[in-house]
Design a protein around this motif. Structure first.
Motif, PDB file in Angstrom:
ATOM      1  N   ASP A 208       0.815  -1.217   0.000  1.00 48.48           N
ATOM      2  CA  ASP A 208       0.000   0.000   0.000  1.00 48.48           C
ATOM      3  C   ASP A 208       0.852   1.273   0.000  1.00 48.48           C
ATOM      4  OD1 ASP A 208       0.998  -0.109   2.547  1.00 48.48           O
ATOM      5  OD2 ASP A 208      -0.936   0.030   3.574  1.00 48.48           O
ATOM      6  N   GLY A 209       2.151   1.120  -0.229  1.00 45.35           N
ATOM      7  CA  GLY A 209       3.037   2.279  -0.326  1.00 45.35           C
ATOM      8  C   GLY A 209       4.344   1.864  -0.973  1.00 45.35           C
ATOM      9  N   TYR A 210       4.823   2.672  -1.919  1.00 53.71           N
ATOM     10  CA  TYR A 210       6.077   2.315  -2.612  1.00 53.71           C
ATOM     11  C   TYR A 210       6.751   3.572  -3.157  1.00 53.71           C
ATOM     12  CZ  TYR A 210       9.358  -0.047  -5.729  1.00 53.71           C
ATOM     13  OH  TYR A 210      10.508  -0.494  -6.346  1.00 53.71           O
ATOM     14  N   GLU A 211       8.047   3.716  -2.836  1.00 53.35           N
ATOM     15  CA  GLU A 211       8.864   4.789  -3.381  1.00 53.35           C
ATOM     16  C   GLU A 211      10.192   4.178  -3.792  1.00 53.35           C
ATOM     17  OE1 GLU A 211      10.434   9.321  -2.308  1.00 53.35           O
ATOM     18  OE2 GLU A 211       9.307   8.139  -0.811  1.00 53.35           O
ATOM     19  N   GLU A 212      10.426   4.124  -5.088  1.00 55.11           N
ATOM     20  CA  GLU A 212      11.586   3.443  -5.644  1.00 55.11           C
ATOM     21  C   GLU A 212      12.888   3.859  -4.959  1.00 55.11           C
ATOM     22  OE1 GLU A 212      13.953   0.984  -7.779  1.00 55.11           O
ATOM     23  OE2 GLU A 212      11.760   1.009  -7.847  1.00 55.11           O
ATOM     24  N   GLY A 213      13.636   2.877  -4.512  1.00 57.49           N
ATOM     25  CA  GLY A 213      14.926   3.118  -3.892  1.00 57.49           C
ATOM     26  C   GLY A 213      14.862   3.634  -2.471  1.00 57.49           C
ATOM     27  N   LYS A 214      13.655   3.791  -1.909  1.00 56.25           N
ATOM     28  CA  LYS A 214      13.539   4.361  -0.562  1.00 56.25           C
ATOM     29  C   LYS A 214      12.706   3.524   0.397  1.00 56.25           C
ATOM     30  CE  LYS A 214      14.318   9.192  -1.891  1.00 56.25           C
ATOM     31  NZ  LYS A 214      13.777  10.577  -1.825  1.00 56.25           N
ATOM     32  N   SER A 215      11.474   3.187   0.005  1.00 58.30           N
ATOM     33  CA  SER A 215      10.630   2.472   0.970  1.00 58.30           C
ATOM     34  C   SER A 215       9.465   1.769   0.295  1.00 58.30           C
ATOM     35  CB  SER A 215      10.084   3.439   2.029  1.00 58.30           C
ATOM     36  OG  SER A 215       9.143   4.326   1.458  1.00 58.30           O
ATOM     37  N   TYR A 216       8.902   0.822   1.001  1.00 58.26           N
ATOM     38  CA  TYR A 216       7.652   0.184   0.595  1.00 58.26           C
ATOM     39  C   TYR A 216       6.955  -0.313   1.860  1.00 58.26           C
ATOM     40  CZ  TYR A 216      10.367  -4.168   1.041  1.00 58.26           C
ATOM     41  OH  TYR A 216      11.165  -5.179   1.504  1.00 58.26           O
ATOM     42  N   SER A 217       5.670  -0.569   1.762  1.00 57.25           N
ATOM     43  CA  SER A 217       4.911  -1.027   2.930  1.00 57.25           C
ATOM     44  C   SER A 217       3.861  -2.041   2.507  1.00 57.25           C
ATOM     45  CB  SER A 217       4.245   0.161   3.645  1.00 57.25           C
ATOM     46  OG  SER A 217       3.382   0.865   2.774  1.00 57.25           O
ATOM     47  N   PHE A 218       3.480  -2.899   3.448  1.00 56.38           N
ATOM     48  CA  PHE A 218       2.486  -3.930   3.196  1.00 56.38           C
ATOM     49  C   PHE A 218       1.425  -3.922   4.287  1.00 56.38           C
ATOM     50  CE2 PHE A 218       5.763  -5.749   0.466  1.00 56.38           C
ATOM     51  CZ  PHE A 218       5.016  -6.292  -0.577  1.00 56.38           C
ATOM     52  N   ARG A 219       0.196  -4.139   3.859  1.00 58.30           N
ATOM     53  CA  ARG A 219      -0.917  -4.359   4.789  1.00 58.30           C
ATOM     54  C   ARG A 219      -1.221  -5.850   4.778  1.00 58.30           C
ATOM     55  NH1 ARG A 219      -4.233  -1.896   2.199  1.00 58.30           N
ATOM     56  NH2 ARG A 219      -5.600  -3.543   1.396  1.00 58.30           N
ATOM     57  N   ILE A 220      -1.170  -6.470   5.931  1.00 56.43           N
ATOM     58  CA  ILE A 220      -1.312  -7.920   6.022  1.00 56.43           C
ATOM     59  C   ILE A 220      -2.784  -8.294   6.202  1.00 56.43           C
ATOM     60  CG2 ILE A 220      -0.836  -9.918   7.503  1.00 56.43           C
ATOM     61  CD1 ILE A 220       1.652  -7.063   6.933  1.00 56.43           C
ATOM     62  N   ASN A 221      -3.201  -9.308   5.491  1.00 56.22           N
ATOM     63  CA  ASN A 221      -4.582  -9.778   5.603  1.00 56.22           C
ATOM     64  C   ASN A 221      -4.704 -10.683   6.836  1.00 56.22           C
ATOM     65  OD1 ASN A 221      -7.204 -10.651   5.242  1.00 56.22           O
ATOM     66  ND2 ASN A 221      -6.691 -12.118   3.611  1.00 56.22           N
ATOM     67  N   GLY A 236       3.343  -3.278   7.933  1.00 56.44           N
ATOM     68  CA  GLY A 236       4.800  -3.207   7.979  1.00 56.44           C
ATOM     69  C   GLY A 236       5.357  -2.238   6.956  1.00 56.44           C
ATOM     70  N   GLN A 237       6.398  -1.498   7.333  1.00 59.96           N
ATOM     71  CA  GLN A 237       7.062  -0.580   6.407  1.00 59.96           C
ATOM     72  C   GLN A 237       8.561  -0.859   6.414  1.00 59.96           C
ATOM     73  OE1 GLN A 237       6.483   3.592   7.184  1.00 59.96           O
ATOM     74  NE2 GLN A 237       7.299   4.213   5.210  1.00 59.96           N
ATOM     75  N   TRP A 238       9.133  -0.971   5.221  1.00 52.97           N
ATOM     76  CA  TRP A 238      10.561  -1.249   5.041  1.00 52.97           C
ATOM     77  C   TRP A 238      11.197  -0.037   4.366  1.00 52.97           C
ATOM     78  CZ3 TRP A 238       6.655  -4.526   5.159  1.00 52.97           C
ATOM     79  CH2 TRP A 238       6.816  -5.771   5.789  1.00 52.97           C
ATOM     80  N   THR A 239      12.268   0.489   4.945  1.00 53.31           N
ATOM     81  CA  THR A 239      12.852   1.744   4.472  1.00 53.31           C
ATOM     82  C   THR A 239      14.376   1.633   4.327  1.00 53.31           C
ATOM     83  OG1 THR A 239      11.110   2.979   5.631  1.00 53.31           O
ATOM     84  CG2 THR A 239      13.053   4.225   4.934  1.00 53.31           C
ATOM     85  N   LEU A 240      14.906   2.263   3.295  1.00 52.77           N
ATOM     86  CA  LEU A 240      16.348   2.392   3.099  1.00 52.77           C
ATOM     87  C   LEU A 240      16.714   3.857   3.279  1.00 52.77           C
ATOM     88  CD1 LEU A 240      19.194   1.549   2.137  1.00 52.77           C
ATOM     89  CD2 LEU A 240      18.379   1.830  -0.209  1.00 52.77           C
ATOM     90  N   GLN A 241      17.699   4.130   4.111  1.00 55.31           N
ATOM     91  CA  GLN A 241      18.109   5.507   4.344  1.00 55.31           C
ATOM     92  C   GLN A 241      19.613   5.575   4.565  1.00 55.31           C
ATOM     93  OE1 GLN A 241      15.490   5.220   7.885  1.00 55.31           O
ATOM     94  NE2 GLN A 241      17.082   6.388   8.942  1.00 55.31           N
ATOM     95  N   GLN A 242      20.163   6.750   4.507  1.00 52.76           N
ATOM     96  CA  GLN A 242      21.590   6.936   4.716  1.00 52.76           C
ATOM     97  C   GLN A 242      21.861   7.207   6.184  1.00 52.76           C
ATOM     98  OE1 GLN A 242      24.116   6.512   2.478  1.00 52.76           O
ATOM     99  NE2 GLN A 242      25.446   6.765   4.257  1.00 52.76           N
ATOM    100  N   GLY A 243      22.657   6.332   6.820  1.00 51.04           N
ATOM    101  CA  GLY A 243      23.028   6.537   8.211  1.00 51.04           C
ATOM    102  C   GLY A 243      24.216   7.464   8.308  1.00 51.04           C
ATOM    103  N   SER A 244      24.707   7.689   9.513  1.00 49.71           N
ATOM    104  CA  SER A 244      25.843   8.594   9.714  1.00 49.71           C
ATOM    105  C   SER A 244      27.124   8.040   9.106  1.00 49.71           C
ATOM    106  CB  SER A 244      26.050   8.851  11.207  1.00 49.71           C
ATOM    107  OG  SER A 244      26.227   7.617  11.903  1.00 49.71           O
ATOM    108  N   ASP A 245      27.291   6.716   9.142  1.00 47.76           N
ATOM    109  CA  ASP A 245      28.516   6.106   8.617  1.00 47.76           C
ATOM    110  C   ASP A 245      28.283   5.173   7.438  1.00 47.76           C
ATOM    111  OD1 ASP A 245      30.144   7.314  10.620  1.00 47.76           O
ATOM    112  OD2 ASP A 245      29.442   5.796  12.044  1.00 47.76           O
ATOM    113  N   ALA A 246      27.070   4.661   7.309  1.00 43.76           N
ATOM    114  CA  ALA A 246      26.784   3.693   6.255  1.00 43.76           C
ATOM    115  C   ALA A 246      25.289   3.690   5.974  1.00 43.76           C
ATOM    116  CB  ALA A 246      27.244   2.302   6.700  1.00 43.76           C
ATOM    117  N   PRO A 247      24.899   3.164   4.798  1.00 48.90           N
ATOM    118  CA  PRO A 247      23.464   3.031   4.535  1.00 48.90           C
ATOM    119  C   PRO A 247      22.812   2.157   5.593  1.00 48.90           C
ATOM    120  CG  PRO A 247      24.747   2.661   2.540  1.00 48.90           C
ATOM    121  CD  PRO A 247      25.723   2.688   3.678  1.00 48.90           C
ATOM    122  N   MET A 248      21.524   2.339   5.785  1.00 45.18           N
ATOM    123  CA  MET A 248      20.810   1.625   6.840  1.00 45.18           C
ATOM    124  C   MET A 248      19.421   1.239   6.359  1.00 45.18           C
ATOM    125  SD  MET A 248      19.774   3.165  10.576  1.00 45.18           S
ATOM    126  CE  MET A 248      21.492   3.289  11.084  1.00 45.18           C
TER     127      MET A 248
END
Length: 309
Positions: A208-221, A236-248
């Protein structure tokens, strides 16, 4: 021998002792109250039952920690501090409230505190031997909703991390509570994937949510016929972001238990350690795969460069 063996043995022994003590209190609360308390009156039995339930709940939390693949020193030390608090509380009650106890009760309380102190020391030594776990997990209860969050820095390019994060067919390889996962149809928002639990239970999840290269989310039945968990809502939401020292990468799960506020509190108490263990295992396994794929990609690129030189 695994570096976590000592800590797990200590936690397991602590859990076993808690089950034995809690079980005795629940099986014969009247006898326990008369043996321990000088004047149990009408509240002794209730206190014995409450303490027994608390000990069983504590044992359940320890069992969940033992079951996890990746045990962190921080979690073990939380148990150490809980045991120390028990020992200190016993010392205070035995000293300040001396009139409350029978001679046998005072002796039993002190003996139990000494055993718990031994577990605390054993667990502390075991925690010092544990390898570093970089996954950072928190599980909280807010307005009747359980919120579990994971953050994990990864030494890999963001493109590799995102590729692994969106490989939905292999998600079951890192999620210990899922046996199989597959995409049924679609891409991005509206995509449907199907998951199977450890015993073959099946349910679908809708993106139910998607942003290429950044995040996506799912609604569970959660209304699926054989959905195995007691949640009215799960997101649930899964996100990719830049941390202080490395991607996270991060994961945020929002779960609403079935029932009212009291049920939510009980579910939170019983499931906190399980959520923590599942997310730690997932975070560490996913990071290993991401870093391996990044290393393999670098190695393949280097070999290709040498072949064309």
């Amino acid at each position: 021998m695994s570096k976590s063996t000592m800590a797990k043995w200590a936690l397991g022994a602590n859990a076993t002792f808690s089950v034995l003590c809690g079980g005795l209190l629940l099986v014969m609360p009247d006898t326990a109250a008369r043996t321990i308390l000088a004047d149990p009156a009408g509240w002794g039995k209730g206190a014995a039952v409450a303490l027994g339930l608390g000990l069983l709940g504590f044992a359940g939390l320890l069992a969940a920690l033992v079951k996890g693949k990746h045990l962190s020193a921080r979690r073990v030390n939380e148990v150490v501090w809980a045991d120390i608090a028990w020992v200190l509380a016993t010392a205070i009650f035995v000293t300040v409230g001396a009139d409350i106890w029978t001679s046998a009760g005072r002796l039993l309380a002190v003996d139990a505190a000494l055993v718990v102190a031994g577990f605390a020391l054993w667990q502390w030594i075991g925690a010092r031997r544990l390898p570093e776990v970089l996954s950072m997990v928190s599980v909280t209860l807010r307005q009747g909703e359980i919120i579990a969050e994971l953050r994990r820095p990864v030494q890999a390019p963001s493109a590799v991390i995102w590729r692994v994060m969106t490989d939905h067919g292999r998600y079951s390889e890192v999620a210990s509570n899922i046996r199989k996962s597959e995409v049924l149809e679609g891409e991005g928002v509206g995509m449907i994937r199907r998951c199977e639990g450890p015993k073959g239970e099946s349910w679908t999840e809708v993106c139910d949510g998607y942003e290429e290269g950044k995040s996506y989310s799912f609604r569970i039945n959660t209304e699926a016929k054989d959905y195995p968990y007691p949640f009215a809502k799960l997101h649930g939401q899964w996100t990719l972001q830049q941390g202080s020292d490395a991607p996270m990468f991060s994961i945020k799960i929002r779960a609403t238990p079935k029932g009212g506020a009291l049920t939510a509190i009980m579910m939170f108490t019983l499931s906190k350690a399980s959520f923590h263990g599942i997310l730690i295992d997932l975070g560490e396994a996913w990071a290993v795969r991401m870093e391996k794929e990044a290393e393999d990609g670098w190695s393949n690129a280097s070999n290709a460069g040498l072949a064309t030189a």
